[in-house]
Design an enzyme around this catalytic site. Structure first.
Site, PDB file in Angstrom:
ATOM      1  N   TYR A   1     100.837  17.413  32.488  1.00 55.19           N
ATOM      2  CA  TYR A   1      99.684  18.208  32.053  1.00 55.19           C
ATOM      3  C   TYR A   1      98.360  17.541  32.398  1.00 55.19           C
ATOM      4  CZ  TYR A   1     102.811  21.200  29.278  1.00 55.19           C
ATOM      5  OH  TYR A   1     103.795  22.071  28.873  1.00 55.19           O
TER       6      TYR A   1
ATOM      7  N   ASP B   1     106.645  20.068  24.555  1.00 55.31           N
ATOM      8  CA  ASP B   1     106.017  21.374  24.422  1.00 55.31           C
ATOM      9  C   ASP B   1     107.082  22.469  24.358  1.00 55.31           C
ATOM     10  OD1 ASP B   1     104.193  23.444  24.354  1.00 55.31           O
ATOM     11  OD2 ASP B   1     103.463  23.139  26.386  1.00 55.31           O
TER      12      ASP B   1
ATOM     13  N   ASP C   1     108.666  24.409  20.622  1.00 53.73           N
ATOM     14  CA  ASP C   1     108.542  25.859  20.461  1.00 53.73           C
ATOM     15  C   ASP C   1     109.918  26.502  20.290  1.00 53.73           C
ATOM     16  OD1 ASP C   1     105.834  25.683  20.625  1.00 53.73           O
ATOM     17  OD2 ASP C   1     105.622  26.695  22.542  1.00 53.73           O
TER      18      ASP C   1
ATOM     19  N   ASP D   1     117.787  19.533  29.335  1.00 50.06           N
ATOM     20  CA  ASP D   1     118.524  20.788  29.375  1.00 50.06           C
ATOM     21  C   ASP D   1     119.634  20.808  28.326  1.00 50.06           C
ATOM     22  OD1 ASP D   1     119.617  18.740  30.859  1.00 50.06           O
ATOM     23  OD2 ASP D   1     120.206  19.988  32.565  1.00 50.06           O
TER      24      ASP D   1
ATOM     25  N   LYS E   1     114.798  13.472  31.466  1.00 49.68           N
ATOM     26  CA  LYS E   1     115.540  13.977  32.633  1.00 49.68           C
ATOM     27  C   LYS E   1     115.756  12.797  33.580  1.00 49.68           C
ATOM     28  CE  LYS E   1     117.443  17.553  34.695  1.00 49.68           C
ATOM     29  NZ  LYS E   1     118.702  18.119  34.170  1.00 49.68           N
TER      30      LYS E   1
END
Length: 372
Positions: free
Chosen positions: A142, A245, A249, A221, A189
């Protein structure tokens, strides 16, 4: 205690839900004899409309000189639907996090017993879920360098992390685990990304300083899948910016409504408290937005300053509101209580606990507000 709190209501439903959080804090101040001073400022789309800047200098200065920031929401369809917009509301929040050094986002996710049937997941899966996500907030993709080719056909975003950035949030996650069930799960990851491999090396080394805490690892994942299959397995999740993020959510489905999830963004000197539900422009001005996430933000604010009894009073009042089905339409479309009524009811529950008044409690239960 005396606290100066900057109130950045922002866009959409932000002003409506933040108003209720402020009202609850005022009641806490009255009951527990604290002095909370509130000052409002612009941020997001409304700030762009008035100043052409999503984070005006005056707003940033107010935040820096305040003890804490109570944040509403930012975002507006006229920017969301315009990929060519050069100035966006979200830029204000990203800059605010960077300027205040808010490197850690803390998001509790809990399945309330009275709302288990509201979740799209089976009760047998989510019952007893109580986790907290520590998301790194000022690094990663980001904030990395962004490039777009001259012809607009190729784009790139740089994901970059340093050992220092990883260590400072990892310490917070391990210390939190020591007060809970003593387990940290690093989500990354590492099978693909070099930044994730750095996260694993740094966190593995740092874990030696916390021998009472168990450290395990999940690829992002798999973590996303496990949050749906068996969320009870998690205690403290530690992860980088973008992964955090996404999975935080995702956690909103566990509780049955994204309108229940609060968050804190903290640094060495500053702290900001923000519901994660976004601006929800479709509900703006309709008095239907769920204020509980914003109210729980006020509880996190109190906890940050060591006011644990006061924070617990808010948590108990929220649970009473949920148990008595005094909720907004996202949780009960039949009774149709509004944003302001739910906020007043929660404030009333706090007052009722203070004076042990059965009359007050009964008024709340049958739907009669006692706050004028």
């Amino acid at each position: 205690m005396k606290l100066k709190i900057a109130v950045l209501s922002g866009d959409g439903i932000g002003p409506e839900v933040t108003k209720q959080a402020v009202a609850v804090l005022k009641v806490i101040g009255e009951v527990y004899h604290h002095n909370f001073e509130f000052e409002e400022a612009l941020v997001g789309a409304i700030a762009i409309d008035k100043t052409n800047n999503p984070l005006p200098d005056a707003t940033l200065e107010l935040c820096k000189k305040s003890d804490a920031v109570l944040f509403g929401a930012i975002g507006d369809p006229k920017y969301d639907n315009n990929p060519d917009a050069k100035v966006r509301p979200e830029q204000g929040l990203l800059k605010l996090r960077k300027e205040l050094g808010l490197f850690a986002n803390i998001r509790p996710i809990k399945a309330f017993d009275s709302l288990l049937e509201k979740s799209p997941l089976k009760t047998s899966i989510i019952e007893g879920t109580n986790m907290i996500i520590y998301r790194e907030l000022t690094g990663g993709i980001y904030f990395g360098e962004k490039k777009l080719s001259d012809d607009g056909a190729t784009a790139s975003d740089l994901c970059e992390y340093s050992q220092f950035e990883i260590e400072r949030i990892a310490h917070l996650a391990f210390k939190a685990a020591q007060t809970r069930n003593k387990r940290v799960t690093l989500v990354d990851k590492a099978n693909v990304l070099e930044t994730s491999r750095l996260w694993r090396r740094v966190v593995t080394q740092l874990a030696k300083e916390y021998p009472d805490v168990t450290l395990d690892f999940l690829f992002v994942d798999n973590a996303a899948m496990q949050m749906i299959l068996n969320p009870r397995q998690f205690d403290v999740i530690l992860t980088e910016n973008m992964f955090g993020d996404i999975i935080s959510d995702e956690g909103s489905v566990i509780g049955g409504s994204i309108g229940l999830l609060a968050s804190a963004s903290v640094g060495n000197e500053n702290a900001l408290f923000e519901p994660i539900h976004g601006s929800y422009p479709q509900a703006k001005g309709k008095n239907i937005a769920n204020p509980i996430a914003a109210i729980l933000c006020s509880a996190m604010l109190l906890e940050h300053f060591g006011l644990k009894e006061e924070a617990e009073a808010i948590h108990k009042a929220v649970e009473q509101s949920l148990e008595n089905n005094i909720v907004t339409p996202d949780l009960n479309s039949v009774r149709n209580f509004g944003t302001d009524y739910v906020g007043s009811a929660i404030a009333n529950f706090i007052l009722s606990v203070d004076d042990s008044s059965y009359a007050n409690y009964e008024n709340i239960r049958i739907g009669k507000s006692i706050i004028i």
